[in-house]
Design an enzyme around this catalytic site. Structure first.
Site, PDB file in Angstrom:
ATOM      1  N   HIS A 169       0.897  -1.425  -0.060  1.00 52.34           N
ATOM      2  CA  HIS A 169       0.106  -0.197  -0.044  1.00 52.34           C
ATOM      3  C   HIS A 169       0.924   1.294   0.122  1.00 52.34           C
ATOM      4  CE1 HIS A 169      -3.327  -2.489   2.331  1.00 52.34           C
ATOM      5  NE2 HIS A 169      -3.198  -2.944   0.928  1.00 52.34           N
TER       6      HIS A 169
HETATM    7  C1  LIG Z   1      -1.146  -7.889  -4.458  1.00 46.74           C
HETATM    8  C2  LIG Z   1      -1.818  -6.557  -4.022  1.00 46.74           C
HETATM    9  C3  LIG Z   1      -3.148  -6.708  -3.057  1.00 46.74           C
HETATM   10  C4  LIG Z   1      -3.758  -5.682  -2.805  1.00 46.74           C
HETATM   11  N1  LIG Z   1      -4.991  -5.688  -2.001  1.00 46.74           N
HETATM   12  C5  LIG Z   1      -5.764  -4.554  -1.972  1.00 46.74           C
HETATM   13  C6  LIG Z   1      -7.107  -4.859  -1.289  1.00 46.74           C
HETATM   14  O1  LIG Z   1      -7.509  -5.835  -1.200  1.00 46.74           O
HETATM   15  N2  LIG Z   1      -7.860  -3.560  -1.204  1.00 46.74           N
HETATM   16  C7  LIG Z   1      -7.329  -2.383  -1.411  1.00 46.74           C
HETATM   17  O2  LIG Z   1      -7.929  -1.426  -1.114  1.00 46.74           O
HETATM   18  N3  LIG Z   1      -5.909  -2.353  -1.945  1.00 46.74           N
HETATM   19  C8  LIG Z   1      -5.227  -3.179  -1.888  1.00 46.74           C
HETATM   20  N4  LIG Z   1      -4.127  -3.243  -2.800  1.00 46.74           N
HETATM   21  C9  LIG Z   1      -3.463  -1.714  -3.017  1.00 46.74           C
HETATM   22  C10 LIG Z   1      -4.283  -1.091  -4.138  1.00 46.74           C
HETATM   23  O3  LIG Z   1      -4.513  -1.975  -5.266  1.00 46.74           O
HETATM   24  C11 LIG Z   1      -3.512  -0.047  -4.596  1.00 46.74           C
HETATM   25  O4  LIG Z   1      -3.193   0.785  -3.153  1.00 46.74           O
HETATM   26  C12 LIG Z   1      -3.913   0.867  -5.534  1.00 46.74           C
HETATM   27  O5  LIG Z   1      -4.129   0.152  -6.715  1.00 46.74           O
HETATM   28  C13 LIG Z   1      -2.984   2.072  -5.776  1.00 46.74           C
HETATM   29  O6  LIG Z   1      -3.559   2.553  -6.984  1.00 46.74           O
HETATM   30  P1  LIG Z   1      -2.899   3.640  -7.644  1.00 46.74           P
HETATM   31  O7  LIG Z   1      -3.744   4.302  -8.877  1.00 46.74           O
HETATM   32  O8  LIG Z   1      -1.924   4.593  -7.026  1.00 46.74           O
HETATM   33  O9  LIG Z   1      -1.427   2.932  -8.530  1.00 46.74           O
HETATM   34  P2  LIG Z   1      -1.737   1.617  -9.518  1.00 46.74           P
HETATM   35  O10 LIG Z   1      -3.017   0.714  -9.184  1.00 46.74           O
HETATM   36  O11 LIG Z   1      -0.500   1.012  -9.014  1.00 46.74           O
HETATM   37  O12 LIG Z   1      -1.588   2.019 -10.980  1.00 46.74           O
HETATM   38  C14 LIG Z   1      -0.479   2.644 -11.393  1.00 46.74           C
HETATM   39  C15 LIG Z   1      -0.407   2.045 -12.834  1.00 46.74           C
HETATM   40  O13 LIG Z   1       0.771   2.825 -13.531  1.00 46.74           O
HETATM   41  C16 LIG Z   1       1.170   1.785 -14.329  1.00 46.74           C
HETATM   42  N5  LIG Z   1       2.589   2.741 -14.789  1.00 46.74           N
HETATM   43  C17 LIG Z   1       3.790   2.594 -13.779  1.00 46.74           C
HETATM   44  N6  LIG Z   1       4.642   3.398 -14.256  1.00 46.74           N
HETATM   45  C18 LIG Z   1       4.188   3.583 -15.708  1.00 46.74           C
HETATM   46  C19 LIG Z   1       4.785   4.340 -16.728  1.00 46.74           C
HETATM   47  N7  LIG Z   1       6.249   4.684 -16.477  1.00 46.74           N
HETATM   48  N8  LIG Z   1       4.160   4.381 -17.811  1.00 46.74           N
HETATM   49  C20 LIG Z   1       3.168   3.883 -17.912  1.00 46.74           C
HETATM   50  N9  LIG Z   1       2.446   3.029 -17.008  1.00 46.74           N
HETATM   51  C21 LIG Z   1       2.799   3.283 -15.882  1.00 46.74           C
HETATM   52  C22 LIG Z   1       1.562   0.527 -13.827  1.00 46.74           C
HETATM   53  O14 LIG Z   1       1.696  -0.501 -14.549  1.00 46.74           O
HETATM   54  C23 LIG Z   1      -0.220   0.572 -13.074  1.00 46.74           C
HETATM   55  O15 LIG Z   1      -1.089   0.018 -13.948  1.00 46.74           O
HETATM   56  C24 LIG Z   1      -3.263  -4.421  -3.061  1.00 46.74           C
HETATM   57  C25 LIG Z   1      -2.220  -4.186  -4.084  1.00 46.74           C
HETATM   58  C26 LIG Z   1      -1.507  -5.408  -4.453  1.00 46.74           C
HETATM   59  C27 LIG Z   1      -0.335  -5.057  -5.321  1.00 46.74           C
END
Ligand SMILES: Cc1cc2nc3c(=O)[nH]c(=O)nc-3n(C[C@H](O)[C@H](O)[C@H](O)COP(=O)(O)OP(=O)(O)OC[C@H]3O[C@@H](n4cnc5c(N)ncnc54)[C@H](O)[C@@H]3O)c2cc1C
Length: 501
Positions: A441
């Site tokens: 997270h």
């Molecule tokens: C295994 C796992 C289990 C989890 N379980 C839970 C749960 O049960 N409940 C919950 O609430 N949260 C859970 N989380 C946490 C939650 O999924 C994350 O906090 C949330 O997805 C974060 O969202 P975000 O938009 O910040 O980033 P992310 O969801 O990480 O999205 C970022 C995206 O940007 C892309 N990216 C990165 N760098 C680049 C680049 N240079 N160029 C193009 N694309 C890029 C990545 O590939 C990714 O798809 C879990 C996370 C994981 C990994």
């Protein structure tokens, strides 16, 4: 107006993504990136040596355990106190509701009809029910809704799913828009730099199929690369601490010393138990049980495959002086389901995961070099504030106490991790220090606010650069009390409103 969405990972076409029970596959599989981090002194060799980030369309929402948690009102009051004007609980609640299509609740805090499916888990394993009874034997009240504003007690999680299928950001928001002529979705496309001209973000450089290309932006660039990649991209683009950027030979566009700072993560402990029979989902590793679960799901979208395998949980106190519970529990109905958590010898086990949900330790993300292909230096500095280790130690003692209650102990042979010999608080504390693992997270590295260390303003605009916003977990001033995905969706809803002309 047209929109281009650039995603480094592949499309979300793997069937495992969409079946909740296949979480154990997505949580360990190739749709994750494992980034090395700098282990803080004292953390043991069994601690997960990498920080995991999703790399697939939909990001973490396509691979995560789907647990739907919003935190408590005081989380957002803390945000406001840190300069996030307009993000109080009353301010954000309408956006949680707008996003949601809840299959049980429709009341002052929940809604139906939104894009994001939020559902009760169709199949609840008997071991989950036994653990919830054990929690009640230990004095935790039963809580029918962790998202009512009051998380205290034990209960069943709701998950981001609809009709037995995962409701990721890609499924809920992107899929219905895919037919629009003004939307381009480019997967397997890595953004390497934001192009800034005269103080304005005017496009991005990216690599697609091994070729470098540039996409020009007429209106805005919106970064949603997550709490590790977003600060990395800002720094590569000359937005960050001027001193640090100059050391890497990167021309500075704006001196924002807060970029990459304030890294927070929930650190977790796993307690693993051996069962005295096939009382958990571990039995579904055998082919005939797997086939039976697959058939049930194929015919009725129900049964074990419709469960995320983590159905029950609780919020309770580690540090008794906290107003709201500061420890979150997850009853994982199996052993070895999640990365970094061992299976039990002989096969049948279960795991209690717990995390300290308002950590005080702060880390940072910095550049290793000016080369976009290099991973950044991730220093989470878990337990650098001793408060966190103390709280999780007490939370672990409470978890062990629950597992010794009659409702659950009758299913257990032995505690595998930590060994039953470890009982005294000091021993448990040492176990926690050596065995804690990252909870996946990471947040806070481009924090919203109005002071010198803030990276974005309360409308998510990068301070000092025109035409550039951030909308992901990095903007959170502090982690909320629980899993952060629902909050990221809420941030997306708000960003959409800020961006709309
Ligand atoms: C295994 C796992 C289990 C989890 N379980 C839970 C749960 O049960 N409940 C919950 O609430 N949260 C859970 N989380 C946490 C939650 O999924 C994350 O906090 C949330 O997805 C974060 O969202 P975000 O938009 O910040 O980033 P992310 O969801 O990480 O999205 C970022 C995206 O940007 C892309 N990216 C990165 N760098 C680049 C680049 N240079 N160029 C193009 N694309 C890029 C990545 O590939 C990714 O798809 C879990 C996370 C994981 C990994």
């Amino acid at each position: 107006m047209s929109v281009a969405l650039l995603e480094e990972g592949p499309p979300d076409s793997s069937p495992y993504i969409h079946i909740p029970g296949a979480y154990y596959k997505t949580a360990q599989g190739p749709l994750l990136k494992r980034l090395p981090w700098e282990p803080p002194p004292g953390l043991g060799p069994s601690a997960t040596p990498t920080m995991v980030q999703a790399s697939v369309l939909g990001g973490g929402s396509s691979v995560n355990a789907m647990i739907y948690i919003r935190g408590v009102p005081s989380d957002y009051e803390r945000w406001v106190a840190l300069g996030a004007t307009g993000w109080s609980y009353d301010d954000v609640l309408p956006y949680f509701k707008r996003a949601e299509d809840n299959n049980r609740f429709c009341n002052d805090v929940h809604s139906i009809g939104g894009p994001l499916g939020v559902s009760d888990i169709d199949y609840i394993h008997p071991l989950t029910r036994a653990w919830l009874q054990a929690c009640q034997q230990a004095g935790l009240p039963y809580n029918p809704d962790f998202n009512s504003g009051n998380q205290t007690g034990c209960g069943l999680y709701q998950i981001t799913a609809k009709n037995g299928r995962r409701s990721s950001a890609a499924v809920a928001y992107l899929k219905p828009a895919r037919g629009r002529s003004n939307l381009r979705v480019l997967t397997k496309t890595t953004v390497t730099r934001i192009i800034v001209e005269n103080g304005k973000a005017v496009g991005v450089e990216c690599i697609r199929n091994g070729n470098n290309s540039i996409l020009w932006a007429e209106r805005e660039v919106i970064l949603s690369a997550g709490a590790i990649a977003t600060p990395k991209l800002l720094m590569l683009s000359g937005i960050g601490s001027a001193d640090a950027l100059e050391r890497q030979g990167i021309p500075v566009h704006v001196d924002l010393p807060g970029v990459g700072q304030n890294l927070q993560d929930h650190i977790e402990i796993s307690l693993i138990y051996q069962l005295n029979g096939p009382h958990s989902y571990d039995k579904y590793k055998r082919p005939h049980w797997k086939a039976a679960a697959g058939l049930n799901y194929a015919l009725f979208r129900g049964g074990p495959a419709s469960s995320n395998l983590i159905e029950g949980g609780a919020f309770w106190w580690g540090n008794k002086s906290e107003k709201a519970p500061d420890i979150q529990y997850f009853m994982v109905v199996g052993a070895g389901i999640e990365e970094g958590v061992d299976a039990v010898p002989g096969g049948n086990g279960c795991t209690v995961n717990l995390g300290q949900i308002r950590p005080r330790s702060r880390g940072e993300v910095t550049l290793r070099s000016a080369n976009p292909a290099d991973t950044p230096v991730i220093a989470p500095r878990y337990f650098s504030d001793p408060y966190d280790l103390d709280a999780i130690t007490d939370g672990t003692m409470a978890a062990i106490d629950i597992m010794e209650r009659p409702a659950i102990s009758r299913y257990l042979t032995a505690r595998q991790t930590p060994s039953p010999m470890i009982r005294a608080r000091d021993e448990i504390k040492d176990f926690c220090r050596k065995n804690a693992h990252a909870a996946l997270h990471p947040s806070g590295t481009c924090r919203m606010g109005e002071d010198e260390m803030a990276v974005v303003d309360p409308r998510l605009r990068v301070r000092g650069i025109e035409g550039l916003r951030v909308a992901d977990a990095s903007i959170m001033p502090t982690l909320i009390s629980g899993n952060p995905n629902a909050v990221c969706i809420m941030i997306g809803e708000r960003a959409a409103e800020f961006i709309r002309p």
